[in-house]
Design an enzyme around this catalytic site. Sequence first.
Site, PDB file in Angstrom:
ATOM      1  CG  ASP A  39       1.315  -9.588   2.994  1.00 45.40           C
ATOM      2  OD1 ASP A  39       0.620 -10.368   3.838  1.00 45.40           O
ATOM      3  OD2 ASP A  39       1.743  -8.616   2.332  1.00 45.40           O
ATOM      4  CE1 TYR A  67      -4.735  -6.240  -1.920  1.00 43.64           C
ATOM      5  CE2 TYR A  67      -5.352  -7.759  -4.681  1.00 43.64           C
ATOM      6  CZ  TYR A  67      -5.309  -7.467  -2.988  1.00 43.64           C
ATOM      7  OH  TYR A  67      -5.114  -9.194  -2.675  1.00 43.64           O
ATOM      8  CG  ASP A  81       6.046  -6.209   3.435  1.00 44.03           C
ATOM      9  OD1 ASP A  81       7.591  -6.246   3.728  1.00 44.03           O
ATOM     10  OD2 ASP A  81       5.405  -7.201   3.600  1.00 44.03           O
ATOM     11  NE  ARG A 177       3.671  -9.336   0.626  1.00 53.22           N
ATOM     12  CZ  ARG A 177       4.166 -10.935   0.971  1.00 53.22           C
ATOM     13  NH1 ARG A 177       5.292 -10.740   1.275  1.00 53.22           N
ATOM     14  NH2 ARG A 177       3.643 -11.853   0.623  1.00 53.22           N
TER      15      ARG A 177
END
Length: 291
Positions: A39, A67, A81, A177
């Site tokens: 993203d 992550y 987000d 997310r």
Amino acid sequence: MSDGFLVVDKAGGMTSHDVVAVARKALGTRKVGHAGTLDPMATGILVLGFGHGTRLLQYITDGDKSYSATVVLGASTVTDDREGEVLTVTDASTVSDSEIAEILSSMVGTIAQRPSSVSAVKVGGERAYDRVRAGEKFQLEARTVTITQLDILAIRHLTTTTEVDIEVTCSAGTFIRAIARDLGESLGVGGHLSALRRSRVAGFTEADAISFEDLKSQKFTPLNLADVARTTFMPRELSLDEVQELSFGRPLSENGNTVINAALSPDNRLIALLKDEGGKAKPIAVFAAAN
């Protein structure tokens, strides 16, 4: 080098396509692809393949990823987000640390996860995010993903929100997310991501990465196609006769395993990808002819 890989540390505020566009110019070829979109808000590892490297990207995309992220509890957003419109706001300053830990631990393993509505998943031939931006409201169907690590690094209780720093290792197709959204929904306070960084894609880590500025200024040395194949697949070292056979698409003797093998020449070229079938190691992709 006409075929290979680059690992770029993507900065925030740009799309994965922006990075690919700069790479095409820097490499002097249109044939550039990436292994898994990040993203615009996210930073970190973006693996680029160019030339014949694009033919290996599907296998790298299917690999697991790692992550680090920050979840904000106390507000839900349309994108799950910080870049999306805020939908709900709830005081989450006093949520229980133990309940946060319990909910996150329940997500470890093979689970059904509903992707974010603002994602690249296709619905009726259109990207979900395009349909959301057009004003449509819907929920995507849950899909099976595997989360092998979900560690809490820190919890901070603020005036009206609570921030949770997490570290995640997961299968392809997992939405970080969605972890934030589902944690907030389970606590009844809403949740979204405020930061996301990808630190690993399959065998590629931050140690392999160049900066976006170095990509633009062409200060990089690409990763060799054969070296990447050697670490991505089971390697099979070929004789010169075997190189000759494969260059014509002919099968070889069995690999003796059930996985894809990278067939490599004595001079370290990727000749083909092989898989056992019917008593032979058959080429599923041929990359180089015999010299």
